[in-house]
Design an enzyme around this catalytic site. Structure first.
Site, PDB file in Angstrom:
ATOM      1  N   LYS A 108       0.841  -1.199   0.000  1.00 56.02           N
ATOM      2  CA  LYS A 108       0.000   0.000   0.000  1.00 56.02           C
ATOM      3  C   LYS A 108       0.876   1.249   0.000  1.00 56.02           C
ATOM      4  CE  LYS A 108      -3.814  -2.398   2.189  1.00 56.02           C
ATOM      5  NZ  LYS A 108      -4.528  -2.762   3.426  1.00 56.02           N
TER       6      LYS A 108
ATOM      7  N   ASP B 146     -11.147   2.783   3.660  1.00 56.93           N
ATOM      8  CA  ASP B 146     -11.443   1.346   3.594  1.00 56.93           C
ATOM      9  C   ASP B 146     -12.954   1.104   3.481  1.00 56.93           C
ATOM     10  OD1 ASP B 146      -9.372  -0.457   3.446  1.00 56.93           O
ATOM     11  OD2 ASP B 146      -8.913  -0.395   5.588  1.00 56.93           O
TER      12      ASP B 146
ATOM     13  N   GLN C 297      -4.541  -1.320   9.505  1.00 62.16           N
ATOM     14  CA  GLN C 297      -4.450  -2.685   8.961  1.00 62.16           C
ATOM     15  C   GLN C 297      -5.026  -3.692   9.957  1.00 62.16           C
ATOM     16  OE1 GLN C 297      -3.296  -3.550   5.770  1.00 62.16           O
ATOM     17  NE2 GLN C 297      -4.158  -5.527   6.348  1.00 62.16           N
TER      18      GLN C 297
END
Ligand code: NAP
Length: 319
Positions: A69, A136, A113
């Site tokens: 990422k 997200d 994460q």
């Protein structure tokens, strides 16, 4: 939008009937567009998208996702801040960090994460992120927006958004199509089902969602014009479950062993999807490979969401 309905992402492999939907090529095209847009916005407004990625602990899979990422964000000319936090960080410290990024004007996206260590309440953490920086798309506000559909949607969750984009770009018709989704997780099954039933030319599907309590999974799959499989069971979907010519999207990423990479000489995981690729690709009309199918699309859509977050803020894209 017919601009996106492009057959060029479809290639035919030898001996297979199905066209291969190539996630890697679609990724490169979308990332190219994002890079250009970042340049334009930077020239005109003097700002760039900012992404903060927060990693807690040293889970190897999480480290490799976060690294990818960060590399992608850097490649696109984003501002990227990476926080590597120790496994034993307290909830309070993590909340304080998130609160800081919520207030930080140069940050448009905050990503924590998952999974988090046991002592940290994942739900509380996801709820602490400003919904307008939740790239997200896991905050209940963004899930609600997704459910409402249309112009309400701000940050569609990345894997389903990637699946949707692949279907559109491969030129597969969703309007009136029978869609069967195998799996009902909050991150894949439920959101993709929801996206495809919206009243929109790129959706308008009749959607069935199957799970472990479904009676006769095979019969449901056989009806599908578009079959999306996100179960986490290697080789679950058999060729006799496929309607000839159907579009098959294999979301499953299952580690079934290890091998030595020819390129790097290092040990790498052997990955297998939820679909019996060899056999199913002889019957399906189009299919995504594993790896190289849905996988590369997830990070791509994360970058798209981060760029969009800045655009919403600048008022150059309506919510
Ligand atoms: P998950 O949370 O484990 O959910 C799996 C779903 O599949 C559940 O709803 C389960 O039903 C259903 N299921 C499992 N076995 C089944 C069976 N034999 N028949 C029918 N339904 C079955 O999984 P997830 O997070 O959605 O992930 C699914 C797969 O996609 C995994 O392989 C994961 O690694 C992969 N994945 C890939 C990406 C990517 O490529 N970027 C992103 C996310 C996930 P119940 O609800 O009844 O238990």
């Amino acid at each position: 939008n017919d601009m996106h309905t492009d057959k060029k992402y479809l290639g035919r492999g030898s001996k297979m009937a199905a066209k291969l939907i190539k996630g890697i090529e679609i990724r490169e095209e979308i990332l190219g567009d994002i890079r250009k847009e970042v340049q334009k916005i930077s020239n005109k407004y003097g700002v760039i998208p900012g992404l903060a990625t927060i990693l807690v602990g040293d889970n190897p899979a999480s480290i490799s996702y976060v690294t990818l990422k960060v590399e992608t964000a850097n490649r696109l000319g984003f501002k990227e801040i990476q926080e590597n936090l120790p496994e034993d960080i307290s909830e309070e410290e993590l909340f304080a960090l998130i609160a800081g990024y919520n207030k930080d004007d140069t940050i448009n996206g905050i990503l924590v994460q998952l999974p988090l260590p046991e002592h940290i309440d994942e739900k509380k953490v996801l709820y602490a992120i400003d919904p307008d920086k939740d790239v997200d798309g896991f905050h209940p506000i963004n899930i609600g927006r997704l459910m409402l559909g249309g112009s309400e949607v701000k940050f569609p969750p990345c894997t389903p958004a990637g699946i949707h984009e692949m279907i559109i770009r491969a030129g597969v018709n969703t309007d009136g199509a029978e869609v069967v989704v195998v799996g009902r997780s909050n991150i894949v099954g439920k959101p993709i089902a929801n996206m495809l039933l919206q009243k929109d030319p790129h959706a308008n599907s009749t959607v069935t969602v199957a799970h472990t309590h479904t009676k006769d999974l095979a019969a449901h799959c056989r009806r599908a014009d578009i079959l999306i499989v996100a179960a986490g069971v290697p080789g679950l979907v058999r060729p006799e479950w496929i309607k000839p010519g159907a579009c098959v999207i294999d979301v499953g990423v299952n580690r079934i062993g290890e091998k030595i990479s020819e390129k790097t000489g290092k040990k790498v995981a052997v990955l297998r999807g939820d679909v019996d690729f060899e056999a199913v690709s002889k019957i399906a009309g189009a299919i995504t490979p594993v790896p190289g199918g849905v996988g590369p699309m997830t990070i791509t859509m994360l970058m798209q969401n981060t760029l969009n977050s800045l655009k919403y803020k600048l008022g150059i894209m309506q919510v």
